[in-house]
Design an enzyme around this catalytic site. Structure first.
Site, PDB file in Angstrom:
ATOM      1  CG  HIS A 173      -4.099  -6.253  -1.857  1.00  0.00           C
ATOM      2  ND1 HIS A 173      -3.750  -5.285  -0.946  1.00  0.00           N
ATOM      3  CD2 HIS A 173      -2.925  -6.036  -3.028  1.00  0.00           C
ATOM      4  CE1 HIS A 173      -2.418  -4.878  -1.444  1.00  0.00           C
ATOM      5  NE2 HIS A 173      -2.132  -5.215  -2.735  1.00  0.00           N
ATOM      6  CG  ASP A 192      -7.205  -3.295   0.713  1.00  0.00           C
ATOM      7  OD1 ASP A 192      -6.512  -3.876  -0.207  1.00  0.00           O
ATOM      8  OD2 ASP A 192      -6.996  -2.928   1.732  1.00  0.00           O
ATOM      9  CD  GLU A 206      -4.221  -9.385   1.816  1.00  0.00           C
ATOM     10  OE1 GLU A 206      -3.919  -9.351   2.973  1.00  0.00           O
ATOM     11  OE2 GLU A 206      -4.529  -8.257   1.077  1.00  0.00           O
ATOM     12  CG  HIS A 235      -2.224  -0.741   0.877  1.00  0.00           C
ATOM     13  ND1 HIS A 235      -3.275  -0.655   0.200  1.00  0.00           N
ATOM     14  CD2 HIS A 235      -2.570  -2.197   1.564  1.00  0.00           C
ATOM     15  CE1 HIS A 235      -3.992  -1.601  -0.003  1.00  0.00           C
ATOM     16  NE2 HIS A 235      -3.679  -2.510   0.920  1.00  0.00           N
TER      17      HIS A 235
HETATM   18 ZN   LIG Z   1      -4.525  -4.292   0.461  1.00  0.00          ZN
END
Ligand SMILES: [Zn+2]
Length: 255
Positions: free
Chosen positions: A224, A167, A221, A160
């Site tokens: 993401h 996200d 994830e 990030h």
């Molecule tokens: Zn993330």
């Protein structure tokens, strides 16, 4: 010689032969074969030779910067910033993200942008906040640190901080899982985002695959997404690669 001694002699002779054999094998196996077996310390990728790589692409491109636990960036990265729905990101990915979201909308899915750029400083605060909570629960310093690192990226190793990661969730998936869970992918909205990300230059950065989790160092994830540009994203999707494996492939091709 009694029976017991005889057995011992046989056992030692066998051990000796085994040692000689294993020495011979490690000594005479070609060097490149041995090297393969030793990749495994730094986000070991499959080391598969990549063919038909997209033209005009280099591992040094701004949109291929690799940040993970083996490639930390300890200084804040400087770039022009822009905002979408109050979330900050690298200005160069703003239009692609807007297009991604309106593509989803056209397919019938509302989206929720949850997170974008985070500074190293912010990541430090998050990390120490979680660690503090763990300490307050009575864990030792070592235990608290380990528990924290399992759920929060170490400052410097979060993608990030590049401003190239977001996200992004289907709104209905986010309403059910506001703290972001892998199960969000049971929603058609999230599935759409995963399936169509590459058309807009994004990849699902942390796939649900045991071998690939070893390469990225991060569990699955489903929310993401990482901007890498359309050409790269489509290649990565078509060949089912992680960013780690792709960048390694480019480097192996001297790019
Ligand atoms: Zn993330």
């Amino acid at each position: 010689m009694d029976k017991k001694k005889e057995h011992l002699v046989i056992a030692f002779s066998l051990l000796f032969v085994a040692l000689v054999l294993s020495y011979a094998v490690t000594t005479f196996i070609p060097a490149h074969e041995q090297k393969k077996a030793h990749q495994g310390s730094s986000g070991a990728t499959s080391a598969k030779k990549l063919t038909d790589l997209p033209k005009g692409v280099s591992s040094f491109d701004w949109d291929l910067v690799l940040v993970n636990k083996w490639h930390k960036k300890d200084k804040e990265i400087d770039f022009e910033k822009a905002q979408v729905s109050g979330i900050t990101m690298d200005a160069r990915i703003k239009q692609a993200l807007l297009d991604f979201q309106s593509g989803a909308r056209a397919a019938g899915y509302q989206t929720q942008l949850v997170s974008g750029y985070r500074s190293i400083q912010y990541q430090k605060e998050v990390f120490s906040g979680v660690k503090k909570n763990n300490l307050a629960e009575g864990m030792s310093d070592e235990e608290a640190e380990k528990k924290t690192a399992a759920v929060v990226q170490y400052p410097g190793s979060s993608e990030h901080q590049t401003g190239l990661a977001v996200d992004l969730a289907g709104r209905d998936a986010f309403e059910k899982y506001p703290s972001l869970e892998a199960e969000m992918d049971t929603f058609a909205s999230q599935k759409w985002l995963i399936d169509h990300a590459a058309d807009y230059g994004f990849i699902l950065r942390y796939p649900n695959d045991k071998k690939q989790m070893k390469e990225t160092g991060i569990d699955y994830e489903s929310w993401h997404f990482r901007y890498v540009g359309v050409k790269n994203a489509q290649y990565i999707k078509k060949h089912n690669l992680t960013l780690e494996a792709y960048v390694e492939g480019l480097k192996a091709d001297n790019r």
